[in-house]
Scaffold this motif. Sequence first.
Motif, PDB file in Angstrom:
ATOM      1  N   LYS A 132     -22.617   8.777  22.063  1.00  0.00           N
ATOM      2  CA  LYS A 132     -23.364   9.634  22.984  1.00  0.00           C
ATOM      3  C   LYS A 132     -24.768   9.080  23.224  1.00  0.00           C
ATOM      4  O   LYS A 132     -25.262   9.095  24.353  1.00  0.00           O
ATOM      5  CB  LYS A 132     -23.443  11.061  22.440  1.00  0.00           C
ATOM      6  N   GLU A 133     -25.399   8.579  22.177  1.00  0.00           N
ATOM      7  CA  GLU A 133     -26.734   7.991  22.328  1.00  0.00           C
ATOM      8  C   GLU A 133     -26.687   6.757  23.217  1.00  0.00           C
ATOM      9  O   GLU A 133     -27.530   6.571  24.095  1.00  0.00           O
ATOM     10  CB  GLU A 133     -27.309   7.628  20.954  1.00  0.00           C
ATOM     11  N   ARG A 134     -25.685   5.903  22.994  1.00  0.00           N
ATOM     12  CA  ARG A 134     -25.560   4.688  23.804  1.00  0.00           C
ATOM     13  C   ARG A 134     -25.258   5.047  25.256  1.00  0.00           C
ATOM     14  O   ARG A 134     -25.797   4.430  26.173  1.00  0.00           O
ATOM     15  CB  ARG A 134     -24.454   3.793  23.241  1.00  0.00           C
ATOM     16  N   LEU A 135     -24.391   6.028  25.480  1.00  0.00           N
ATOM     17  CA  LEU A 135     -24.062   6.432  26.842  1.00  0.00           C
ATOM     18  C   LEU A 135     -25.311   6.940  27.557  1.00  0.00           C
ATOM     19  O   LEU A 135     -25.559   6.577  28.715  1.00  0.00           O
ATOM     20  CB  LEU A 135     -22.975   7.509  26.841  1.00  0.00           C
ATOM     21  N   ALA A 136     -26.126   7.729  26.888  1.00  0.00           N
ATOM     22  CA  ALA A 136     -27.360   8.226  27.498  1.00  0.00           C
ATOM     23  C   ALA A 136     -28.278   7.067  27.880  1.00  0.00           C
ATOM     24  O   ALA A 136     -28.861   7.053  28.974  1.00  0.00           O
ATOM     25  CB  ALA A 136     -28.071   9.186  26.548  1.00  0.00           C
ATOM     26  N   ARG A 137     -28.383   6.070  27.008  1.00  0.00           N
ATOM     27  CA  ARG A 137     -29.229   4.904  27.283  1.00  0.00           C
ATOM     28  C   ARG A 137     -28.700   4.119  28.480  1.00  0.00           C
ATOM     29  O   ARG A 137     -29.462   3.715  29.366  1.00  0.00           O
ATOM     30  CB  ARG A 137     -29.298   4.009  26.046  1.00  0.00           C
ATOM     31  N   VAL A 138     -27.382   3.935  28.540  1.00  0.00           N
ATOM     32  CA  VAL A 138     -26.790   3.166  29.640  1.00  0.00           C
ATOM     33  C   VAL A 138     -26.916   3.937  30.952  1.00  0.00           C
ATOM     34  O   VAL A 138     -27.220   3.358  31.990  1.00  0.00           O
ATOM     35  CB  VAL A 138     -25.317   2.821  29.315  1.00  0.00           C
ATOM     36  N   LYS A 139     -26.706   5.260  30.913  1.00  0.00           N
ATOM     37  CA  LYS A 139     -26.862   6.059  32.129  1.00  0.00           C
ATOM     38  C   LYS A 139     -28.285   5.951  32.659  1.00  0.00           C
ATOM     39  O   LYS A 139     -28.515   5.893  33.870  1.00  0.00           O
ATOM     40  CB  LYS A 139     -26.486   7.510  31.868  1.00  0.00           C
ATOM     41  N   LYS A 140     -29.258   5.914  31.766  1.00  0.00           N
ATOM     42  CA  LYS A 140     -30.655   5.756  32.176  1.00  0.00           C
ATOM     43  C   LYS A 140     -30.854   4.404  32.840  1.00  0.00           C
ATOM     44  O   LYS A 140     -31.502   4.288  33.866  1.00  0.00           O
ATOM     45  CB  LYS A 140     -31.589   5.911  30.990  1.00  0.00           C
ATOM     46  N   ALA A 141     -30.251   3.360  32.269  1.00  0.00           N
ATOM     47  CA  ALA A 141     -30.359   2.022  32.851  1.00  0.00           C
ATOM     48  C   ALA A 141     -29.719   1.985  34.238  1.00  0.00           C
ATOM     49  O   ALA A 141     -30.267   1.350  35.155  1.00  0.00           O
ATOM     50  CB  ALA A 141     -29.701   0.984  31.937  1.00  0.00           C
ATOM     51  N   VAL A 142     -28.596   2.666  34.414  1.00  0.00           N
ATOM     52  CA  VAL A 142     -27.958   2.721  35.727  1.00  0.00           C
ATOM     53  C   VAL A 142     -28.864   3.448  36.713  1.00  0.00           C
ATOM     54  O   VAL A 142     -29.068   2.996  37.836  1.00  0.00           O
ATOM     55  CB  VAL A 142     -26.570   3.427  35.631  1.00  0.00           C
ATOM     56  N   ALA A 143     -29.447   4.561  36.289  1.00  0.00           N
ATOM     57  CA  ALA A 143     -30.322   5.341  37.166  1.00  0.00           C
ATOM     58  C   ALA A 143     -31.591   4.570  37.528  1.00  0.00           C
ATOM     59  O   ALA A 143     -32.065   4.655  38.660  1.00  0.00           O
ATOM     60  CB  ALA A 143     -30.678   6.663  36.488  1.00  0.00           C
ATOM     61  N   ASP A 144     -32.133   3.817  36.572  1.00  0.00           N
ATOM     62  CA  ASP A 144     -33.353   3.058  36.821  1.00  0.00           C
ATOM     63  C   ASP A 144     -33.129   1.868  37.743  1.00  0.00           C
ATOM     64  O   ASP A 144     -34.059   1.379  38.381  1.00  0.00           O
ATOM     65  CB  ASP A 144     -33.970   2.578  35.495  1.00  0.00           C
TER      66      ASP A 144
END
Length: 139
Positions: free
Chosen positions: A125-137
């Motif tokens: 879940k932590e990694r998914l949140a980080r990757v989603k942020k990278a996609v959004a950025d």
Amino acid sequence: NAHNNLGHLLEDVREDFDGAAAAYRAAIAADPGNATAHSNLGVLLKDVRQDCDGAEAAYRAAIAADPGNAIAHSNLGALFAEHAEKSEESGGDWSDIAALWVQVVEHFTNAVSLGADDRMLNMAKERLARVKKAVADGP
């Protein structure tokens, strides 16, 4: 199942990986619904032969045979996590990486709901949140 037990013996004691794979396949041939044999074959394919496609197919067959198999869900989640990490390291597309982490979380969530430890789920879940942020950025 005798074939599955033989597979364990050959794999763990004798390190006869070809014999173990044959025994797991014999267990599956005798009982295609043997989720444990499918899962054991998947572990052997991934860990010994580095055959991730074969391992994924075996884990999916285990889950199809027994949707309540926490080990198969956990193994499939771990396989997707490994794919996602390698893709991140090689500079893969963030959207594809996020899709992999979604699958990781899905399978670890299933595993936890079936009684598995939740540490891997929390990490995913932590990694998914980080990757989603990278996609959004964006790039």
